[in-house]
Write a protein that holds these residues in place. Sequence first.
Motif, mmCIF file in Angstrom:
data_model
loop_
_atom_site.group_PDB
_atom_site.id
_atom_site.type_symbol
_atom_site.label_atom_id
_atom_site.label_comp_id
_atom_site.label_asym_id
_atom_site.label_seq_id
_atom_site.Cartn_x
_atom_site.Cartn_y
_atom_site.Cartn_z
ATOM 1 N N GLY A 269 0.812 -1.217 0.000
ATOM 2 C CA GLY A 269 0.000 0.000 0.000
ATOM 3 C C GLY A 269 0.843 1.263 0.000
ATOM 4 N N ILE B 206 2.527 4.331 1.735
ATOM 5 C CA ILE B 206 3.142 4.581 3.052
ATOM 6 C C ILE B 206 2.564 5.826 3.740
ATOM 7 C CG2 ILE B 206 5.135 6.034 2.357
ATOM 8 C CD1 ILE B 206 6.885 4.014 4.040
ATOM 9 N N ALA C 134 12.389 7.687 0.931
ATOM 10 C CA ALA C 134 13.522 7.486 0.008
ATOM 11 C C ALA C 134 13.728 8.818 -0.708
ATOM 12 C CB ALA C 134 13.204 6.364 -0.971
ATOM 13 N N GLY D 122 10.263 12.911 -6.919
ATOM 14 C CA GLY D 122 9.160 12.087 -7.427
ATOM 15 C C GLY D 122 8.943 10.877 -6.531
ATOM 16 N N ASP E 292 8.930 9.998 -2.339
ATOM 17 C CA ASP E 292 9.322 11.317 -1.818
ATOM 18 C C ASP E 292 8.232 12.353 -2.130
ATOM 19 O OD1 ASP E 292 10.916 13.273 -0.756
ATOM 20 O OD2 ASP E 292 12.370 13.321 -2.386
ATOM 21 N N SER F 26 15.564 2.943 -3.016
ATOM 22 C CA SER F 26 16.418 2.875 -4.221
ATOM 23 C C SER F 26 15.879 2.033 -5.370
ATOM 24 C CB SER F 26 17.841 2.354 -3.898
ATOM 25 O OG SER F 26 18.620 3.372 -3.354
ATOM 26 N N THR F 27 14.782 1.323 -5.166
ATOM 27 C CA THR F 27 14.350 0.380 -6.217
ATOM 28 C C THR F 27 13.445 1.011 -7.276
ATOM 29 O OG1 THR F 27 12.422 -0.323 -4.953
ATOM 30 C CG2 THR F 27 14.450 -1.577 -4.627
ATOM 31 N N TYR G 272 16.021 5.157 -8.715
ATOM 32 C CA TYR G 272 17.453 4.910 -8.495
ATOM 33 C C TYR G 272 17.929 3.541 -8.997
ATOM 34 C CZ TYR G 272 18.185 9.259 -5.887
ATOM 35 O OH TYR G 272 18.311 10.569 -5.513
ATOM 36 N N CYS H 46 6.832 -1.588 3.619
ATOM 37 C CA CYS H 46 5.691 -1.107 2.839
ATOM 38 C C CYS H 46 5.999 -1.351 1.366
ATOM 39 C CB CYS H 46 5.495 0.376 3.121
ATOM 40 S SG CYS H 46 4.222 1.081 2.100
ATOM 41 N N ASP I 86 7.213 -6.563 -5.526
ATOM 42 C CA ASP I 86 7.949 -6.512 -4.249
ATOM 43 C C ASP I 86 7.272 -7.373 -3.193
ATOM 44 O OD1 ASP I 86 10.333 -4.993 -4.493
ATOM 45 O OD2 ASP I 86 9.134 -3.212 -4.822
#
Length: 231
Positions: free
Chosen positions: A72, A74, A85, A94, A97, A175-176, A179, A210, A216
């Motif tokens: 879901g 966060i 992140a 983006g 964030d 980072s996924t 990044y 999350c 994921d």
Amino acid sequence: MSFIEEKEKYLRMDINEKRKNYSTKNILSVNDIPTWPEYWQTNKDNIDKYKKSENDKFDMSSLANKISIWEGDITTLEIDAIVNAANESLLGGGGVDGAIHRAAGPYLRKECATLKGCQVGEAKITGGYKLPAKYIIHTVGPRGEKPDKLRDCYINSLELAENNEIKTIAFPCISTGVYGYPQQAAAEVALRHVLLHLEHHPKISRVIFCLFLSTDKEIYEKLLQKYCPQK
Ligand code: ADP
């Protein structure tokens, strides 16, 4: 009003009063999110099974009640802290964030602007403002696959949490996204190092991973069978 007054206002606010100010809907309290053993009991018939290997020596089942996976957004979690992140500027961006800054409101950016940025692997804390989360821990993930830096993000975030009496914390998959850290490799680093840290730092009572993407969710469901096997 300065961000300091605004920050304190939300931190001091009674929970019922605070709930009137949330900018996001469908809020979920940490107590509504099942722990990994509860999740496993409910979903085990539908989860892809992990095949045990000879080399699996890392059994952290004793910590399973402190871990949750949850799919879901966060920004809907009513919890002590969510992790952002972020990027080095800490001024918003983006992905997760952007979602966090939108939901927290403009005072978050004002506070972030006083923090003088953040290096890759470091973590900094701010208030949560209009978010259901009390605090936001901002960390900057590495660009690409750099396991030591990614580990630092998780560990420094947990240490900062403990230093601020935070007991419940939710992480996105740092980072996924933009990044570009491969999801499976990032999940291995995240789970392994969070569990290793919790083993020696009992103050944190719950870590929620999350998971925004179903890919994921599948990765974490499998990896948790490896690290925290359940019957
Ligand atoms: P990074 O720049 O560190 O890669 P991103 O925000 O691009 O950060 O992606 C990190 C992870 O956050 C990705 O798995 C992405 O799907 C996820 N994500 C994006 N929006 C949200 C959200 N609102 N809540 C939780 N996770 C999110």
